[in-house]
Write a protein that holds these residues in place. Structure first.
Motif, PDB file in Angstrom:
ATOM      1  N   LEU A  80     -13.665  78.767  -3.947  1.00  0.00           N
ATOM      2  CA  LEU A  80     -15.096  78.908  -3.916  1.00  0.00           C
ATOM      3  C   LEU A  80     -15.756  77.470  -3.676  1.00  0.00           C
ATOM      4  O   LEU A  80     -15.605  76.557  -4.497  1.00  0.00           O
ATOM      5  CB  LEU A  80     -15.890  79.222  -5.152  1.00  0.00           C
ATOM      6  N   THR A  81     -15.924  77.107  -2.430  1.00  0.00           N
ATOM      7  CA  THR A  81     -16.087  75.571  -2.048  1.00  0.00           C
ATOM      8  C   THR A  81     -17.476  74.935  -2.617  1.00  0.00           C
ATOM      9  O   THR A  81     -17.223  73.752  -2.709  1.00  0.00           O
ATOM     10  CB  THR A  81     -16.148  75.369  -0.318  1.00  0.00           C
ATOM     11  N   THR A  82     -18.462  75.583  -3.080  1.00  0.00           N
ATOM     12  CA  THR A  82     -19.562  75.070  -3.611  1.00  0.00           C
ATOM     13  C   THR A  82     -19.524  75.096  -4.906  1.00  0.00           C
ATOM     14  O   THR A  82     -20.490  74.357  -5.700  1.00  0.00           O
ATOM     15  CB  THR A  82     -20.811  75.973  -3.210  1.00  0.00           C
ATOM     16  N   MET A  83     -18.478  75.310  -5.413  1.00  0.00           N
ATOM     17  CA  MET A  83     -18.354  74.983  -7.156  1.00  0.00           C
ATOM     18  C   MET A  83     -17.238  74.250  -7.251  1.00  0.00           C
ATOM     19  O   MET A  83     -16.436  73.682  -6.348  1.00  0.00           O
ATOM     20  CB  MET A  83     -17.684  76.443  -7.685  1.00  0.00           C
ATOM     21  N   THR A  84     -17.156  73.332  -8.298  1.00  0.00           N
ATOM     22  CA  THR A  84     -16.365  72.497  -8.715  1.00  0.00           C
ATOM     23  C   THR A  84     -14.903  73.162  -8.766  1.00  0.00           C
ATOM     24  O   THR A  84     -14.917  74.222  -9.138  1.00  0.00           O
ATOM     25  CB  THR A  84     -16.922  71.567 -10.065  1.00  0.00           C
ATOM     26  N   VAL A  85     -13.815  72.022  -8.819  1.00  0.00           N
ATOM     27  CA  VAL A  85     -12.637  72.377  -9.218  1.00  0.00           C
ATOM     28  C   VAL A  85     -12.481  73.046 -10.592  1.00  0.00           C
ATOM     29  O   VAL A  85     -11.973  73.948 -10.873  1.00  0.00           O
ATOM     30  CB  VAL A  85     -11.510  71.310  -9.084  1.00  0.00           C
ATOM     31  N   ARG A  86     -13.071  72.395 -11.735  1.00  0.00           N
ATOM     32  CA  ARG A  86     -13.127  73.025 -12.855  1.00  0.00           C
ATOM     33  C   ARG A  86     -13.550  74.386 -13.046  1.00  0.00           C
ATOM     34  O   ARG A  86     -13.026  75.330 -13.595  1.00  0.00           O
ATOM     35  CB  ARG A  86     -14.041  72.148 -13.839  1.00  0.00           C
ATOM     36  N   GLU A  87     -14.852  74.857 -12.116  1.00  0.00           N
ATOM     37  CA  GLU A  87     -15.432  76.147 -12.201  1.00  0.00           C
ATOM     38  C   GLU A  87     -14.549  77.089 -11.681  1.00  0.00           C
ATOM     39  O   GLU A  87     -14.361  78.061 -11.907  1.00  0.00           O
ATOM     40  CB  GLU A  87     -16.809  75.756 -11.677  1.00  0.00           C
ATOM     41  N   ASN A  88     -13.856  76.582 -10.601  1.00  0.00           N
ATOM     42  CA  ASN A  88     -12.803  77.629  -9.913  1.00  0.00           C
ATOM     43  C   ASN A  88     -11.768  77.987 -10.861  1.00  0.00           C
ATOM     44  O   ASN A  88     -11.316  79.004 -10.978  1.00  0.00           O
ATOM     45  CB  ASN A  88     -12.167  76.817  -8.601  1.00  0.00           C
ATOM     46  N   LEU A  89     -11.256  76.916 -11.868  1.00  0.00           N
ATOM     47  CA  LEU A  89     -10.065  77.075 -12.680  1.00  0.00           C
ATOM     48  C   LEU A  89     -10.621  78.046 -13.675  1.00  0.00           C
ATOM     49  O   LEU A  89      -9.861  79.086 -14.259  1.00  0.00           O
ATOM     50  CB  LEU A  89      -9.622  76.034 -13.149  1.00  0.00           C
ATOM     51  N   GLU A  90     -11.914  77.824 -14.106  1.00  0.00           N
ATOM     52  CA  GLU A  90     -12.520  78.760 -15.230  1.00  0.00           C
ATOM     53  C   GLU A  90     -12.787  79.976 -14.813  1.00  0.00           C
ATOM     54  O   GLU A  90     -12.541  81.233 -15.345  1.00  0.00           O
ATOM     55  CB  GLU A  90     -13.864  78.122 -15.636  1.00  0.00           C
ATOM     56  N   ALA A 107     -14.827  71.787  -4.948  1.00  0.00           N
ATOM     57  CA  ALA A 107     -13.666  72.287  -4.384  1.00  0.00           C
ATOM     58  C   ALA A 107     -13.695  72.086  -2.666  1.00  0.00           C
ATOM     59  O   ALA A 107     -12.714  71.769  -2.062  1.00  0.00           O
ATOM     60  CB  ALA A 107     -13.497  73.491  -4.673  1.00  0.00           C
ATOM     61  N   GLY A 108     -14.739  72.350  -2.194  1.00  0.00           N
ATOM     62  CA  GLY A 108     -14.866  72.224  -0.556  1.00  0.00           C
ATOM     63  C   GLY A 108     -14.654  70.737  -0.198  1.00  0.00           C
ATOM     64  O   GLY A 108     -14.304  70.454   0.847  1.00  0.00           O
ATOM     65  N   ASN A 109     -14.691  69.608  -1.082  1.00  0.00           N
ATOM     66  CA  ASN A 109     -14.297  68.493  -0.599  1.00  0.00           C
ATOM     67  C   ASN A 109     -12.591  68.117  -0.781  1.00  0.00           C
ATOM     68  O   ASN A 109     -12.298  66.797  -0.433  1.00  0.00           O
ATOM     69  CB  ASN A 109     -15.017  67.357  -1.470  1.00  0.00           C
ATOM     70  N   LEU A 110     -12.131  68.735  -1.110  1.00  0.00           N
ATOM     71  CA  LEU A 110     -10.475  68.790  -1.433  1.00  0.00           C
ATOM     72  C   LEU A 110      -9.841  68.793  -0.038  1.00  0.00           C
ATOM     73  O   LEU A 110     -10.465  69.549   1.128  1.00  0.00           O
ATOM     74  CB  LEU A 110      -9.992  69.803  -2.211  1.00  0.00           C
TER      75      LEU A 110
END
Length: 242
Positions: A91-101, A134-137
């Motif tokens: 989910l590119t508009t969410m943070t890495v942390r939020e994706n993991l959660e 996450a989209g900036n990775l």
């Protein structure tokens, strides 16, 4: 070894087209099994059928002794079968942390600290980028996130669809090193890959899918040395007949 997953007579159709044609295979508990073959052979369709995301026209799927053939996708996930999809689907508009959660959602929480520590040990770069989008990775970092997100769900069987796709060779090595480490911790992996050499190098068991049919099977080492695999997938010209 004990079978984690047994598939018998699996058939998948798209209209009148048979994408998977009555295949049989077994995943051994605690092992790495690779399903390799050319683009369009039916590899991704096989994974989607195991996850319940495409209907099975025929066949059975038994996971740890339970028939899960007709279960819905969320019921299959609840059994601990977690898929890392082709293309990552983070989910590119969410943070890495939020994706993991979100990965930890099936466990009824946002993830225990030890679960975060585990995925950060595998992929230190994710910890450095934890509160970034996450989209900036990079592509490789997004693949790391996709695998880490799946691990947060505490899988009993991890399905991976083309984890090396589009990655530079050094990142491919890093991803496959992580998969070895994950398996060494006891997790059963089913790896679908076009990168035949890399997949068979880490797999204890392998299957070759051609036009929806299983053409070959054996240990990873056996298939890597099979003249038919060498010729068809690794570009090695045989000096003899086979």
């Amino acid at each position: 070894m004990t079978a984690a997953l047994q598939v018998r007579g699996l058939m998948v159709r798209y209209g009148h087209v048979e994408a998977v044609r009555g295949i049989d295979f077994t995943l051994e508990q605690g092992g790495i099994t690779a399903l390799v073959g050319a683009n369009g052979a039916g590899k991704s369709t096989t994974l989607l059928a195991l996850s319940g995301l495409v209907p099975k026209a025929a066949g059975s799927v038994v996971f740890n002794g339970e028939d899960i053939t007709r279960l819905a996708p969320h019921q299959i996930v609840a059994r601990g079968i977690i898929q890392v999809p082709e293309g990552r689907a983070i989910l590119t508009t969410m943070t890495v942390r939020e994706n993991l959660e979100l990965g930890a959602y099936r466990c009824g929480n946002n993830g225990a600290p030890k679960d975060f520590d585990y995925v950060f040990a595998l992929f230190p770069r994710l910890k450095e980028r934890l509160d970034g989008l996450a989209g900036n990775l990079s592509g490789g970092e997004q693949q790391m996130l996709a695998i880490a997100r799946a691990l947060m769900a505490k899988p009993r069987l991890l399905l991976l669809d083309e984890p090396s796709m589009g990655l530079a060779p050094l990142l491919v090595q890093e991803i496959f090193h992580a998969l070895r480490a994950i398996n060494a911790d006891g997790l059963t992996l089913f790896l679908v890959e076009q990168n035949v050499r890399q997949a068979l190098r880490i797999a204890q068991q392998g299957y070759v899918l051609e036009n929806g049919n299983l053409a070959l099977s054996g240990s990873g080492a056996e298939l890597l040395n099979d003249p038919r695999v060498l010729h068809a997938y690794l570009g090695v010209v045989s000096q003899g007949n086979y």
